[in-house]
Design a protein around this motif. Structure first.
Motif, PDB file in Angstrom:
ATOM      1  N   HIS A 281      -2.365  -7.292   2.267  1.00 35.63           N
ATOM      2  CA  HIS A 281      -1.283  -7.443   1.297  1.00 35.63           C
ATOM      3  C   HIS A 281      -1.778  -6.993  -0.078  1.00 35.63           C
ATOM      4  N   PRO A 282      -2.019  -5.707  -0.248  1.00 39.64           N
ATOM      5  CA  PRO A 282      -2.575  -5.232  -1.527  1.00 39.64           C
ATOM      6  C   PRO A 282      -1.580  -5.407  -2.665  1.00 39.64           C
ATOM      7  N   LYS A 283      -2.113  -5.768  -3.826  1.00 38.92           N
ATOM      8  CA  LYS A 283      -1.267  -5.890  -5.004  1.00 38.92           C
ATOM      9  C   LYS A 283      -1.013  -4.500  -5.585  1.00 38.92           C
ATOM     10  N   PRO A 284       0.192  -4.256  -6.051  1.00 39.79           N
ATOM     11  CA  PRO A 284       0.465  -2.949  -6.656  1.00 39.79           C
ATOM     12  C   PRO A 284      -0.355  -2.773  -7.925  1.00 39.79           C
ATOM     13  N   PRO A 285      -0.734  -1.549  -8.246  1.00 42.73           N
ATOM     14  CA  PRO A 285      -1.501  -1.320  -9.478  1.00 42.73           C
ATOM     15  C   PRO A 285      -0.658  -1.656 -10.699  1.00 42.73           C
ATOM     16  N   PRO A 286      -1.295  -2.039 -11.809  1.00 41.10           N
ATOM     17  CA  PRO A 286      -0.533  -2.373 -13.029  1.00 41.10           C
ATOM     18  C   PRO A 286       0.389  -1.242 -13.462  1.00 41.10           C
ATOM     19  N   LYS A 287      -0.108  -0.011 -13.342  1.00 35.75           N
ATOM     20  CA  LYS A 287       0.699   1.155 -13.664  1.00 35.75           C
ATOM     21  C   LYS A 287       0.777   2.056 -12.429  1.00 35.75           C
ATOM     22  N   PRO A 288       1.955   2.515 -12.074  1.00 37.21           N
ATOM     23  CA  PRO A 288       2.058   3.431 -10.926  1.00 37.21           C
ATOM     24  C   PRO A 288       1.197   4.666 -11.166  1.00 37.21           C
ATOM     25  N   PRO A 289       0.419   5.080 -10.171  1.00 30.09           N
ATOM     26  CA  PRO A 289      -0.415   6.271 -10.365  1.00 30.09           C
ATOM     27  C   PRO A 289       0.445   7.523 -10.533  1.00 30.09           C
TER      28      PRO A 289
END
Length: 315
Positions: A281-289
């Motif tokens: 269940h990875p957390k999304p990055p703070p900013k979309p790549p």
């Protein structure tokens, strides 16, 4: 087999590009429309995927796998017949049922083995590659040199599928909702035999499956277990598995992978990484790549220009 933490961003980008669970689920089209002509096909900045996707037939050239699985092309591809006694090809609208003759022969051979060993009517064949290989508009970063193929983990039905069924039928999810193991209601001993038969093919380099499926194979395989070394856990692959061949003789420009370790890959330490909560269940990055610019023709092996520009093979 445990990836290093520093590789996680790269691996997640690969996951987004080519290994999500959706490709066997994405529906096709009953009335596919041809891609519009490119305004400037000679623009050096244009993505190679735009060029290769517009080639509907193979290059009239001797068969060659050129470059690497995720950066190459294919000359002299052959078509997987859409129907056989023990196989049917799915998602015909994608036009990705082309490959090196070696993988086409293997798929036919595997279909017959699974019919005999597992008692399945046959197999459902997903994406192989485009008529001239190369990068695709969607779905895969690999499958570029005609040596990769997706096989559904859903047994072939005992009747000829309609065009509508081939485009819209969904594959069966093999993994439990908690992602920690296979679903015993649908994952059967026949699936173990299917994957064993595929891995025992000498030309097979790797087979990618969901980590839960690898876990189940480690638990359930009996007798000679040496084939387990070719089964690699990877993101997605819970509806289908991905089979990859070694570079074939006669393709000197093919760039293969290192041989597999003979280890089964079944130790707890081999599998522990894949079942961490942060991986499941990875957390999304703070900013979309930021999206990467598409691979251009100049970034592919030079021989791919000739493959792209060759006349169509006669069918």
């Amino acid at each position: 087999m445990t990836p290093r933490l520093l590789l996680i961003p790269l691996l997640l980008s690969i996951l987004a590009a080519c290994t999500t669970t959706a490709w066997a689920q994405d529906k096709g089209s009953l009335n596919p429309k041809p891609l519009p002509p490119l305004a400037n096909p000679n623009d050096p900045k244009i993505g190679a995927k735009e060029l290769f996707a517009r080639k509907l037939l193979p290059a009239a050239m001797p068969t060659q796998s050129i470059g690497g699985y995720a950066k190459g092309c294919l000359a002299g591809a052959v078509q997987m017949p859409l129907n056989g006694d023990t196989w049917q090809v799915m998602r015909l609208s994608r036009n990705r049922y082309w490959g090196h003759p070696d993988i086409i022969a293997l798929l036919k051979r595997l279909a017959a083995k699974v019919h005999k060993d597992a008692g399945w009517p046959g197999i459902l064949v997903g994406d192989i590659g485009q008529p001239r290989g190369g990068p695709a508009l969607s779905g895969h970063a690999s499958h570029q040199i005609g040596l990769d193929a997706d096989i559904w983990l859903t047994p072939m039905p005992d009747h000829k599928l309609s065009r509508e069924e081939r485009e819209e039928m969904s594959a069966v999810m093999m993994v439990r909702d908690d992602r920690l193991d296979v679903d015993p209601r649908v994952f059967t001993p026949g699936h173990v035999l299917l994957l064993r038969d595929a891995a025992q093919e000498p030309a097979v380099q790797r087979i990618f499956v969901n980590p839960a499926i690898k876990k189940a194979l480690c638990r359930e395989a009996r007798g000679d277990r040496s084939w387990l070394s070719k089964i690699r856990p990877w993101w997605g692959h819970d509806y289908h598995f991905h089979i990859r061949l070694k570079c074939p003789p006669g393709s000197p420009a093919c760039e293969g992978q290192k041989p597999q370790s003979a280890d089964e890959g079944c130790k707890p330490s081999d599998l522990a990484y894949w079942f961490k909560d942060s991986v499941l269940h990875p957390k999304p990055p703070p900013k979309p790549p930021k999206p990467r610019p598409p691979m251009t023709l100049a970034q592919l092996p030079a021989a791919c220009k000739a493959v792209l520009r060759a006349p169509d093979a006669k069918q």
